[in-house]
Design an enzyme around this catalytic site. Structure first.
Site, mmCIF file in Angstrom:
data_model
loop_
_atom_site.group_PDB
_atom_site.id
_atom_site.type_symbol
_atom_site.label_atom_id
_atom_site.label_comp_id
_atom_site.label_asym_id
_atom_site.label_seq_id
_atom_site.Cartn_x
_atom_site.Cartn_y
_atom_site.Cartn_z
ATOM 1 N N ASP A 1 0.807 -1.211 0.000
ATOM 2 C CA ASP A 1 0.000 0.000 0.000
ATOM 3 C C ASP A 1 0.848 1.272 0.000
ATOM 4 O O ASP A 1 1.849 1.350 0.724
ATOM 5 C CB ASP A 1 -0.845 -0.033 1.284
ATOM 6 C CG ASP A 1 -1.780 1.151 1.418
ATOM 7 O OD1 ASP A 1 -2.738 1.221 0.653
ATOM 8 O OD2 ASP A 1 -1.536 2.011 2.290
ATOM 9 N N GLU B 1 1.593 -0.447 -5.067
ATOM 10 C CA GLU B 1 0.667 0.621 -5.424
ATOM 11 C C GLU B 1 1.412 1.944 -5.499
ATOM 12 O O GLU B 1 1.835 2.477 -4.471
ATOM 13 C CB GLU B 1 -0.447 0.740 -4.375
ATOM 14 C CG GLU B 1 -1.492 1.769 -4.781
ATOM 15 C CD GLU B 1 -2.199 2.466 -3.622
ATOM 16 O OE1 GLU B 1 -3.341 2.890 -3.809
ATOM 17 O OE2 GLU B 1 -1.595 2.596 -2.537
HETATM 18 C C1 GLC Z 1 -3.873 3.397 -0.389
HETATM 19 C C2 GLC Z 1 -5.147 2.595 -0.296
HETATM 20 C C3 GLC Z 1 -6.241 3.498 0.158
HETATM 21 C C4 GLC Z 1 -5.888 4.024 1.534
HETATM 22 C C5 GLC Z 1 -4.520 4.703 1.515
HETATM 23 C C6 GLC Z 1 -4.003 4.935 2.886
HETATM 24 O O1 GLC Z 1 -3.937 4.370 -1.363
HETATM 25 O O2 GLC Z 1 -5.425 1.968 -1.511
HETATM 26 O O3 GLC Z 1 -7.467 2.837 0.195
HETATM 27 O O4 GLC Z 1 -6.851 4.920 1.956
HETATM 28 O O5 GLC Z 1 -3.561 3.926 0.855
HETATM 29 O O6 GLC Z 1 -3.576 3.735 3.476
#
Ligand code: GLC
Ligand code: MG
Length: 623
Positions: free
Chosen positions: A248, A321
């Site tokens: 993440d 991500e």
């Molecule tokens: C990432 C996740 C999102 C979350 C953020 C903070 O972007 O996909 O859903 O709110 O991280 O952890």
């Protein structure tokens, strides 16, 4: 014998043994189909491919997948119970959004204990049972790893705030700066969820950094103890049997190093943003995409590889991500000396495409990834996730099938968001029922722009109450109104349903051409996108997508080299009048409005010489 075939035989005789190669994108460079080596059989190609390289991966948002205990929120037992469904639709692995102990300020992305399960989802025993079931069914489990921050309710944060000597530097702290006698946050850094990224802590009497909610303090990755502790978190779940991690918010892991006095610089302003609470009020040159972050990813990959070396089993994978510039995202793959993430998420289709993108725009988007990907790496294709409006609502409900076709016909890994296979679309949620903190932090006038609730509604299993998701009186988010027709049970028996098209696509992905073949993708004209997949000694496949409402006439033999004169329909959609198995002349394919089809050669390709391709005659057997 036709003159063209005679010429072909002559050419084959003259040039026998000469390798014909053209500018194919460097997808799986060493698997390129063009070599004449007859010993590279499908079996050998398969053996050289790792399990994930042509896998279909499916994201589960656990609150919304299946509720086994009737509290209106999905859970681990629910997921375990439904793993056979994932098997049925052809999924190799599922990544599950966070299931760890959490006060749920950001629905699990605020973790209070990285090595335990939140009671709303179940227990560690339920998790072990899920792993056991996943082995029995044959669907691997990938967990969401949330390294950038913890919850402020994590014991590390509590100890850090209390100044405990082992934990005081686990987070990013600063006393603030005095401006005209009043204390101000240390920098102008903004939070992704609006406002200052600094929160005053009354007990420690310092500010702490939170790039997301103030309930999500950023961990300090310049502290080796933090890195060691988080690597141990990875090992904990690897030992429990996970096959990898979706990582993440990676770009936020590091911030620029403080200067000799322990201060950080302000970020420069983006003049075009006037709202000081907006995340884009400043340019994130010190708080995102810092070079150290790449090395952190490589470090985690080594943890995964070492674990595999010691314990055997499948290659453990990482999906990262990062909504970062393409050249930065590509570095997550690794370099000559270090391996990185096998799958840095490809968000180009999410970032670059809109409802009125034409075929040139689509071609540019797909080719940008293929052309920028480092040699020998594997592509991945993402069209939705829990942070984006549903693909049907973003790019068109009447394009759901064609987009599923696209992500599944391209080489590499396809990644689906739960519900996209049955054509779920966004559900409008009134302000008063809004759950997502990203929206709740705004106001009733603008919240819809920020809310991620519409794409997080309960999965639609059947036409039973709550779409078969839960027996609760009220589910955590409402079930979509369309659940009576848009659901698994109904779509299983409707031959051309989204679900059945998706299942056919996933069966097709096992074909050698789709696993190993070359790819050529182009706009045939402004309205029609074509994707050709070809592999020597196998069938040639073409996907055609008519993006708009005109009827189109396509001459495939003009659009692509090496196609046979006749092709057969393999997958059709409700827009089609052609039936599966019908044959059609390649130079006269008609596409109805918003129609997408997959066609393939009726026999296998045995030789190509320049523009000429030799397919086995229909009544002959391929040796
Ligand atoms: C990432 C996740 C999102 C979350 C953020 C903070 O972007 O996909 O859903 O709110 O991280 O952890
Ligand atoms: Mg950080």
């Amino acid at each position: 014998m036709t003159p063209r075939r005679l010429l072909l035989y002559l050419l084959v005789a003259i040039c026998g043994g000469v390798v014909y190669a053209s500018g194919f994108p460097n997808y799986h460079a060493h698997f390129d189909f063009v070599a004449w080596d007859k010993h590279r059989t499908a079996e050998k190609l398969d053996a050289a491919q790792k399990w994930w390289q042509s896998a279909a991966i499916y994201q589960i948002y656990p609150r919304s997948f299946k509720d086994s205990d009737g509290d209106g929120v999905g859970d681990l037992k629910g997921i375990a119970e439904q793993l056979p469904y994932l098997k049925e639709i052809g999924i190799a692995a599922t990544w599950i959004s966070p299931i760890y102990t959490s006060p749920m300020a950001d629905f699990g992305y605020d973790v209070a204990n990285f090595t335990n399960i939140d009671s709303v989802f179940g227990t560690l025993d339920d998790f072990d049972a899920l792993i056991a079931k996943s082995r029995e069914v044959g669907v691997k489990i990938i967990l969401d790893f949330v390294p950038n921050h913890s919850s402020d309710e994590h014991e590390w944060f509590k100890k850090s705030a209390a100044g405990d000597k082992d934990y005081k530097d686990f987070y990013v702290w600063h006393p603030g700066r005095m401006v005209n006698g009043t204390r101000q946050p240390p920098t102008n850094w903004r939070s992704v969820f609006r406002g200052s990224a600094w929160q005053w802590h009354a007990e420690r009497k310092e500010y702490y950094l939170h790039q997301f909610l103030s309930k999500q303090p950023d961990l300090n990755y310049r502290n080796p103890k933090v890195r060691a502790a988080m690597s141990d978190v990875l090992r904990f779940w690897l030992r429990r049997g996970v096959t990898g991690f979706r990582v993440d918010a990676v770009p936020f892991a590091f911030e620029i190093a403080p200067d000799a006095n322990g201060n950080w610089p302000d970020e420069p302003r983006n003049d075009w943003v006037v709202d000081p609470d907006d995340y884009n009020y400043v340019k994130h040159i010190y708080t995102a995409d810092q070079p150290e972050t790449l090395h952190l990813v490589y470090e985690w990959r080594r943890v995964l590889d070492e674990f595999q070396k010691e314990n055997g089993g499948d290659e453990r994978v990482m999906l990262t991500e990062a909504y970062s510039p393409l050249d930065v995202v590509m570095k997550y793959y690794g370099n000559e000396t270090a391996e990185g993430a096998q799958m840095p998420f490809n968000f180009l289709m999410i970032n670059w495409l809109s409802n009125d993108s034409d075929a040139y725009h689509f071609a540019e988007t797909v080719n940008a990834w293929l052309q920028n990907m480092p040699e020998g790496r594997t592509a991945n294709w993402v069209i939705g996730n829990h942070d984006q409006n549903r693909v049907g609502s973003r790019l068109g409900a009447d394009r759901i099938d064609m987009l599923n076709m696209l992500t599944n016909m391209l080489p590499g890994v396809s990644i689906s968001y739960y519900g996209d296979e049955i054509g779920m679309t966004d559900v409008w949620i009134p302000w008063n029922d809004t759950q997502d903190p990203s929206a709740c932090h705004t106001n009733p006038d603008i919240y819809e722009k920020f809310s991620r609730d519409p794409e997080r509604t309960p999965f639609q299993w059947s036409d039973a109450e709550n779409a078969g998701f839960s027996t609760a009186n009220k589910t955590w988010l409402p079930v979509a109104d369309n659940y009576k027709t848009v659901n698994v049970q109904h779509e299983r028996v409707a031959p051309l349903s989204h679900l059945n098209i998706y299942k056919q696509l996933h069966a097709l992905r096992n074909e050698s051409t789709l696993r190993h073949g070359s790819v050529e993708l182009k706009a045939i004209n402004q309205n029609v996108l074509g994707v050709k997949r070809m592999l020597l000694n196998d069938y040639t496949y073409v996907l055609l997508m008519n993006l708009f409402d005109s009827t189109e006439q396509v001459d495939l033999t003009q659009a692509f080299d090496n196609l046979p004169y006749e092709v057969e329909y393999v997958i059709v959609t409700p827009q089609s009048t052609a039936k599966k198995g019908d044959t059609v002349k390649s130079d006269g394919l008609k596409l109805l409005p918003k129609e997408a089809v997959v066609v393939r050669s009726t026999t296998k390709l045995t030789t190509t010489v320049g523009y000429f391709a030799y397919y086995v005659p229909k009544n002959e057997k391929h040796k």
